[in-house]
Design a protein around this motif. Structure first.
Motif, mmCIF file in Angstrom:
data_model
loop_
_atom_site.group_PDB
_atom_site.id
_atom_site.type_symbol
_atom_site.label_atom_id
_atom_site.label_comp_id
_atom_site.label_asym_id
_atom_site.label_seq_id
_atom_site.Cartn_x
_atom_site.Cartn_y
_atom_site.Cartn_z
ATOM 1 N N SER A 171 0.816 -1.202 0.000
ATOM 2 C CA SER A 171 0.000 0.000 0.000
ATOM 3 C C SER A 171 0.855 1.260 0.000
ATOM 4 C CB SER A 171 -0.932 -0.006 1.218
ATOM 5 O OG SER A 171 -1.681 1.180 1.298
ATOM 6 N N VAL A 172 1.887 1.261 0.822
ATOM 7 C CA VAL A 172 2.788 2.424 0.890
ATOM 8 C C VAL A 172 3.552 2.570 -0.421
ATOM 9 C CG1 VAL A 172 4.863 3.335 2.009
ATOM 10 C CG2 VAL A 172 3.009 2.401 3.400
ATOM 11 N N ILE A 173 4.008 1.444 -0.975
ATOM 12 C CA ILE A 173 4.747 1.495 -2.242
ATOM 13 C C ILE A 173 3.870 2.074 -3.346
ATOM 14 C CG2 ILE A 173 5.831 0.079 -4.025
ATOM 15 C CD1 ILE A 173 6.724 -1.828 -1.798
ATOM 16 N N GLU A 174 2.600 1.688 -3.355
ATOM 17 C CA GLU A 174 1.672 2.232 -4.358
ATOM 18 C C GLU A 174 1.532 3.744 -4.199
ATOM 19 O OE1 GLU A 174 -2.851 1.528 -6.100
ATOM 20 O OE2 GLU A 174 -2.261 0.635 -4.186
ATOM 21 N N ASN A 175 1.368 4.198 -2.954
ATOM 22 C CA ASN A 175 1.243 5.638 -2.715
ATOM 23 C C ASN A 175 2.487 6.381 -3.157
ATOM 24 O OD1 ASN A 175 -1.315 5.345 -1.624
ATOM 25 N ND2 ASN A 175 -0.579 5.183 0.481
ATOM 26 N N ILE A 176 3.648 5.823 -2.848
ATOM 27 C CA ILE A 176 4.905 6.483 -3.229
ATOM 28 C C ILE A 176 5.050 6.530 -4.747
ATOM 29 C CG2 ILE A 176 7.425 6.218 -3.199
ATOM 30 C CD1 ILE A 176 7.166 5.247 -0.312
ATOM 31 N N SER A 177 4.605 5.486 -5.431
ATOM 32 C CA SER A 177 4.697 5.485 -6.898
ATOM 33 C C SER A 177 3.885 6.622 -7.502
ATOM 34 C CB SER A 177 4.213 4.141 -7.456
ATOM 35 O OG SER A 177 2.799 4.006 -7.375
ATOM 36 N N LYS A 178 2.814 7.018 -6.813
ATOM 37 C CA LYS A 178 1.984 8.121 -7.301
ATOM 38 C C LYS A 178 2.577 9.482 -6.950
ATOM 39 C CE LYS A 178 -2.243 5.361 -6.883
ATOM 40 N NZ LYS A 178 -3.526 5.166 -6.167
ATOM 41 N N GLU A 179 3.443 9.505 -5.939
ATOM 42 C CA GLU A 179 4.028 10.768 -5.493
ATOM 43 C C GLU A 179 5.358 11.077 -6.170
ATOM 44 O OE1 GLU A 179 4.207 10.654 -1.240
ATOM 45 O OE2 GLU A 179 2.114 10.011 -1.056
ATOM 46 N N LEU A 180 6.011 10.054 -6.705
ATOM 47 C CA LEU A 180 7.251 10.282 -7.443
ATOM 48 C C LEU A 180 6.950 11.000 -8.753
ATOM 49 C CD1 LEU A 180 8.926 6.768 -7.024
ATOM 50 C CD2 LEU A 180 9.786 8.911 -6.053
ATOM 51 N N THR A 181 7.888 11.769 -9.220
ATOM 52 C CA THR A 181 7.720 12.380 -10.533
ATOM 53 C C THR A 181 7.912 11.311 -11.600
ATOM 54 O OG1 THR A 181 10.068 12.942 -10.676
ATOM 55 C CG2 THR A 181 8.602 14.569 -9.680
ATOM 56 N N ARG A 182 7.640 11.642 -12.853
ATOM 57 C CA ARG A 182 7.845 10.701 -13.949
ATOM 58 C C ARG A 182 9.327 10.366 -14.060
ATOM 59 N NH1 ARG A 182 3.306 10.180 -17.028
ATOM 60 N NH2 ARG A 182 4.448 9.369 -18.820
ATOM 61 N N LYS A 183 9.644 9.182 -14.459
ATOM 62 C CA LYS A 183 11.027 8.704 -14.511
ATOM 63 C C LYS A 183 11.906 9.602 -15.375
ATOM 64 C CE LYS A 183 13.587 4.367 -14.928
ATOM 65 N NZ LYS A 183 14.634 4.727 -15.884
ATOM 66 N N SER A 184 11.324 10.217 -16.376
ATOM 67 C CA SER A 184 12.089 11.092 -17.255
ATOM 68 C C SER A 184 12.616 12.334 -16.525
ATOM 69 C CB SER A 184 11.216 11.530 -18.442
ATOM 70 O OG SER A 184 10.029 12.170 -17.976
ATOM 71 N N ASN A 185 12.059 12.631 -15.331
ATOM 72 C CA ASN A 185 12.494 13.803 -14.562
ATOM 73 C C ASN A 185 13.474 13.458 -13.441
ATOM 74 O OD1 ASN A 185 10.798 15.552 -16.030
ATOM 75 N ND2 ASN A 185 9.050 15.030 -14.726
ATOM 76 N N TRP A 186 13.851 12.192 -13.332
ATOM 77 C CA TRP A 186 14.647 11.779 -12.194
ATOM 78 C C TRP A 186 16.071 12.357 -12.201
ATOM 79 C CZ3 TRP A 186 13.307 5.934 -11.011
ATOM 80 C CH2 TRP A 186 11.955 5.868 -10.623
ATOM 81 N N GLY A 187 16.519 12.786 -13.346
ATOM 82 C CA GLY A 187 17.862 13.374 -13.406
ATOM 83 C C GLY A 187 17.884 14.841 -13.025
ATOM 84 N N LYS A 188 16.727 15.430 -12.766
ATOM 85 C CA LYS A 188 16.640 16.859 -12.455
ATOM 86 C C LYS A 188 16.784 17.098 -10.953
ATOM 87 C CE LYS A 188 13.601 17.634 -16.420
ATOM 88 N NZ LYS A 188 12.271 18.107 -16.883
ATOM 89 N N PRO A 189 17.274 18.301 -10.552
ATOM 90 C CA PRO A 189 17.471 18.606 -9.122
ATOM 91 C C PRO A 189 16.203 18.464 -8.282
ATOM 92 C CG PRO A 189 18.560 20.240 -10.495
ATOM 93 C CD PRO A 189 17.736 19.393 -11.414
ATOM 94 N N CYS A 190 15.047 18.715 -8.883
ATOM 95 C CA CYS A 190 13.791 18.657 -8.130
ATOM 96 C C CYS A 190 13.492 17.253 -7.610
ATOM 97 C CB CYS A 190 12.631 19.163 -8.979
ATOM 98 S SG CYS A 190 12.308 18.171 -10.456
ATOM 99 N N PHE A 191 14.072 16.229 -8.254
ATOM 100 C CA PHE A 191 13.797 14.859 -7.839
ATOM 101 C C PHE A 191 14.356 14.576 -6.452
ATOM 102 C CE2 PHE A 191 14.717 10.147 -8.185
ATOM 103 C CZ PHE A 191 13.400 9.769 -8.016
ATOM 104 N N ARG A 192 15.505 15.165 -6.139
ATOM 105 C CA ARG A 192 16.084 14.975 -4.806
ATOM 106 C C ARG A 192 15.160 15.545 -3.732
ATOM 107 N NH1 ARG A 192 20.939 13.697 -2.823
ATOM 108 N NH2 ARG A 192 21.840 13.674 -4.926
ATOM 109 N N VAL A 193 14.549 16.694 -4.053
ATOM 110 C CA VAL A 193 13.608 17.311 -3.110
ATOM 111 C C VAL A 193 12.415 16.389 -2.878
ATOM 112 C CG1 VAL A 193 12.089 19.278 -2.693
ATOM 113 C CG2 VAL A 193 14.314 19.626 -3.785
ATOM 114 N N VAL A 194 11.885 15.827 -3.970
ATOM 115 C CA VAL A 194 10.748 14.918 -3.877
ATOM 116 C C VAL A 194 11.103 13.699 -3.019
ATOM 117 C CG1 VAL A 194 9.256 13.343 -5.178
ATOM 118 C CG2 VAL A 194 9.739 15.626 -6.073
#
Length: 392
Positions: free
Chosen positions: A198-221
């Motif tokens: 359940s928690v993993i599902e919620n986190i998957s919805k809160e993460l940004t799209r994988k294409s944005n993972w290289g951006k600085p904002c991903f660390r904040v998320v």
């Protein structure tokens, strides 16, 4: 006079022993039912409570004891790494010790137990205080010939007791339902040491799209998620690995994991043929068409045998089954394997698949649950109505 014999009124014959194989849950539910029955009769008919109070409270307490013993064992198996009980668990009657084991096991298992525990704890602790070992309402005197309850309780109001027991009984049943639910959820294997499915599902919805993972904002998320769910960065990395390989949750980060057992074209062809067969059968009784083996039914059967392998037909059946609200998306692969292993004759398999009712809409729902976006788009493009796709 024979006490243990069947009677002419078969509705009153209780199945015991090997007749029906009743388990501990039968006993627990039985003690629960007795409390409800006797309390209601005592209150509604005005029976004197001075004598019936003892079996009432004894049954209530024993229901709690059986609940704790069953649940401790079940909770220990939910995730497979919890061990709080000892070999003497089933022989002890110490309600306080059982309660502490239950609290520890449920706390180690899943945080969703917390609310359940808080609701039933006051009543169980009160029972434990008044009758710690199950002797107080079973016998008038203890082993030292001291009269029970003389130094603790002098009055028990049946109405007050029953009101509190109803709340306790409801709480216990909800706790049992939660354990059954969690057993199924953890049975999918989708969890980590720090996070449930359940928690993993919620986190998957809160993460940004994988294409944005290289951006600085991903660390904040990521930092915000770790703080919100009280998990470590390493724990989050494990969760992200699960999400990336999970068909349903990977979609939430913009990744589609396609099934490889059958092509989109073959699914579309099957649905088109099946829908056409159903439309044809509506001119007469569908069951009659199936039993006769004539017309479109026979053509459909031949179509399956000639164009689909057992693995492909297994995939169609697995997609239909996984569409059930009671089924997790993780079950698809196992279902597909089970169907393939269970049948070796293509003709026999085709007949079975041909006879499944409402299989077309179920397959579409299964594709939606597995987030098979490309396949659904293709099916829609060839004219098969796939309904709404709210997750696009």
């Amino acid at each position: 006079m024979n006490l243990f014999a069947s009677g002419e009124n078969t509705q009153l014959n209780a199945c015991v022993g090997r007749n029906g194989w009743p388990g501990t849950n039968y006993y627990a539910n039985g003690f629960d039912s007795v409390v409800h029955t006797v309390c209601r009769d005592t209150i509604s008919r005005g029976f004197g409570p001075d004598e019936v109070v003892y079996p009432i409270v004894f049954c209530a307490r024993h229901r709690v004891e059986l609940f704790l013993k069953m649940q401790i064992r079940l909770i220990e198996r939910v995730r497979g790494h919890i061990t709080v009980s000892d070999p003497k668990l089933m022989r002890t009657h110490d309600l306080g010790a059982l309660w502490e084991m239950y609290v520890t096991a449920s706390g180690q298992c899943d945080p969703r137990y917390k609310e359940m525990v808080s609701l039933i704890e006051p009543a169980i602790r009160e029972l434990s205080l008044i009758d710690p070992t199950g002797e107080t309402f079973r016998y008038a005197y203890d082993n030292n010939n001291n009269k029970h309850l003389e130094g603790s309780v002098s009055l028990i109001n049946i109405e007050v007791f029953y009101s509190a027991f109803c709340a306790l009984s409801e709480g216990i049943k909800n706790a049992e339902i939660l354990t059954d639910f969690l057993s199924d959820e953890y049975g999918t294997g989708t969890y980590t040491k720090q996070a449930s499915r359940s928690v993993i599902e919620n986190i998957s919805k809160e993460l940004t799209r994988k294409s944005n993972w290289g951006k600085p904002c991903f660390r904040v998320v990521k930092n915000e998620i770790c703080e919100r769910y009280s998990i470590s960065q390493r724990g989050l990395s494990e969760i992200i690995d699960v999400i990336k390989s999970h068909r349903e949750f990977a979609f939430n980060i913009g990744v589609e994991i396609s099934i490889e057992d059958i092509s989109a074209e073959k699914i579309a062809n099957f649905l088109e043929f099946r829908i056409r067969a159903t439309a044809e059968s509506n001119k007469s009784n569908w069951r009659d068409v199936l039993l006769s083996g004539s017309g479109m039914d026979r053509e459909f059967y031949s179509f399956l045998c000639k164009n689909y392998s057992i693995r492909e037909m297994s995939a169609l059946l697995a997609l239909a089954d996984v569409s059930s609200p009671l089924c997790y998306s993780e079950a698809y692969d196992d279902l597909c394997d089970q169907y393939e292993c269970g049948e070796s004759d293509t003709a026999e398999f085709s007949g079975y698949l041909n006879g499944r009712s409402f299989i077309a809409p179920k397959i579409i729902l299964g594709l939606k649950k597995l987030r098979q976006i490309s396949t659904l788009k293709y099916i829609s493009s060839v004219g098969v109505d796939v309904g709404d796709l709210p997750f696009f």
